[in-house]
Design a protein around this motif. Structure first.
Motif, PDB file in Angstrom:
ATOM      1  N   LEU A 158       0.825  -1.215   0.000  1.00 31.26           N
ATOM      2  CA  LEU A 158       0.000   0.000   0.000  1.00 31.26           C
ATOM      3  C   LEU A 158       0.853   1.256   0.000  1.00 31.26           C
ATOM      4  CD1 LEU A 158      -2.778  -1.016   2.538  1.00 31.26           C
ATOM      5  CD2 LEU A 158      -3.080  -0.581   0.116  1.00 31.26           C
ATOM      6  N   LEU A 159       1.951   1.235   0.740  1.00 29.32           N
ATOM      7  CA  LEU A 159       2.837   2.396   0.809  1.00 29.32           C
ATOM      8  C   LEU A 159       3.485   2.668  -0.540  1.00 29.32           C
ATOM      9  CD1 LEU A 159       3.782   4.102   3.391  1.00 29.32           C
ATOM     10  CD2 LEU A 159       5.952   2.995   2.982  1.00 29.32           C
ATOM     11  N   ILE A 160       3.975   1.644  -1.196  1.00 32.04           N
ATOM     12  CA  ILE A 160       4.603   1.823  -2.513  1.00 32.04           C
ATOM     13  C   ILE A 160       3.574   2.296  -3.533  1.00 32.04           C
ATOM     14  CG2 ILE A 160       5.677   0.572  -4.426  1.00 32.04           C
ATOM     15  CD1 ILE A 160       7.142  -1.089  -2.293  1.00 32.04           C
ATOM     16  N   PHE A 161       2.384   1.728  -3.501  1.00 35.59           N
ATOM     17  CA  PHE A 161       1.335   2.144  -4.427  1.00 35.59           C
ATOM     18  C   PHE A 161       0.986   3.615  -4.215  1.00 35.59           C
ATOM     19  CE2 PHE A 161      -3.160   2.295  -5.786  1.00 35.59           C
ATOM     20  CZ  PHE A 161      -2.977   1.891  -7.092  1.00 35.59           C
ATOM     21  N   GLY A 162       0.853   4.027  -2.956  1.00 35.56           N
ATOM     22  CA  GLY A 162       0.565   5.429  -2.664  1.00 35.56           C
ATOM     23  C   GLY A 162       1.699   6.349  -3.062  1.00 35.56           C
ATOM     24  N   TRP A 163       2.934   5.926  -2.853  1.00 35.02           N
ATOM     25  CA  TRP A 163       4.098   6.747  -3.209  1.00 35.02           C
ATOM     26  C   TRP A 163       4.166   6.951  -4.723  1.00 35.02           C
ATOM     27  CZ3 TRP A 163       7.253  10.129  -1.366  1.00 35.02           C
ATOM     28  CH2 TRP A 163       8.432  10.413  -2.014  1.00 35.02           C
ATOM     29  N   TYR A 164       3.928   5.876  -5.483  1.00 38.61           N
ATOM     30  CA  TYR A 164       3.929   6.014  -6.936  1.00 38.61           C
ATOM     31  C   TYR A 164       2.787   6.913  -7.408  1.00 38.61           C
ATOM     32  CZ  TYR A 164       7.497   2.426  -7.633  1.00 38.61           C
ATOM     33  OH  TYR A 164       8.661   1.720  -7.648  1.00 38.61           O
ATOM     34  N   SER A 165       1.662   6.867  -6.737  1.00 39.76           N
ATOM     35  CA  SER A 165       0.553   7.754  -7.095  1.00 39.76           C
ATOM     36  C   SER A 165       0.928   9.208  -6.843  1.00 39.76           C
ATOM     37  CB  SER A 165      -0.701   7.408  -6.302  1.00 39.76           C
ATOM     38  OG  SER A 165      -1.200   6.172  -6.684  1.00 39.76           O
ATOM     39  N   LEU A 166       1.593   9.472  -5.725  1.00 38.64           N
ATOM     40  CA  LEU A 166       2.012  10.845  -5.433  1.00 38.64           C
ATOM     41  C   LEU A 166       3.067  11.340  -6.413  1.00 38.64           C
ATOM     42  CD1 LEU A 166       2.244  11.026  -1.537  1.00 38.64           C
ATOM     43  CD2 LEU A 166       0.635  12.184  -3.029  1.00 38.64           C
ATOM     44  N   LYS A 167       3.961  10.464  -6.832  1.00 40.58           N
ATOM     45  CA  LYS A 167       5.005  10.855  -7.775  1.00 40.58           C
ATOM     46  C   LYS A 167       4.472  11.074  -9.180  1.00 40.58           C
ATOM     47  CE  LYS A 167       8.820   8.773  -8.038  1.00 40.58           C
ATOM     48  NZ  LYS A 167       9.889   7.780  -8.121  1.00 40.58           N
ATOM     49  N   GLY A 168       3.289  10.578  -9.457  1.00 38.53           N
ATOM     50  CA  GLY A 168       2.696  10.758 -10.776  1.00 38.53           C
ATOM     51  C   GLY A 168       3.002   9.636 -11.743  1.00 38.53           C
ATOM     52  N   GLU A 169       3.376   8.483 -11.240  1.00 36.11           N
ATOM     53  CA  GLU A 169       3.688   7.353 -12.114  1.00 36.11           C
ATOM     54  C   GLU A 169       2.449   6.833 -12.842  1.00 36.11           C
ATOM     55  OE1 GLU A 169       6.666   5.952 -12.774  1.00 36.11           O
ATOM     56  OE2 GLU A 169       7.627   7.503 -11.571  1.00 36.11           O
TER      57      GLU A 169
END
Length: 76
Positions: A59-70
């Motif tokens: 969940l953390l990696i998925f959220g981080w990629y969403s914030l980065k705009g991936e």
């Protein structure tokens, strides 16, 4: 419009990861470690060292990629 929603949902996923990790450790693993029963030790170890990193980390990696705009539409 959709890209900004994805960024807000990234924050939600990160918060959900922290809540899930806290719940698994505090509400599930620690009471079983403290119970003193030998049969409670295996689920407590599984919660702590297997499930918590997989669930919270994913969940953390998925959220981080969403914030980065991936997952933005322009990149696809």
């Amino acid at each position: 419009m959709m890209n900004s929603i994805k960024k807000y949902l990234g924050i939600l996923w990160i918060i959900l990861a922290l809540v899930a990790g806290y719940y698994l450790i505090v509400s599930q693993a620690i009471p079983q470690f403290r119970s003193g029963n030998p049969e409670d030790l295996v689920p407590a170890i599984v919660y702590t060292f297997v499930l918590m990193p997989i669930i919270s980390g994913g969940l953390l990696i998925f959220g981080w990629y969403s914030l980065k705009g991936e997952y933005d539409s322009e990149k696809m």
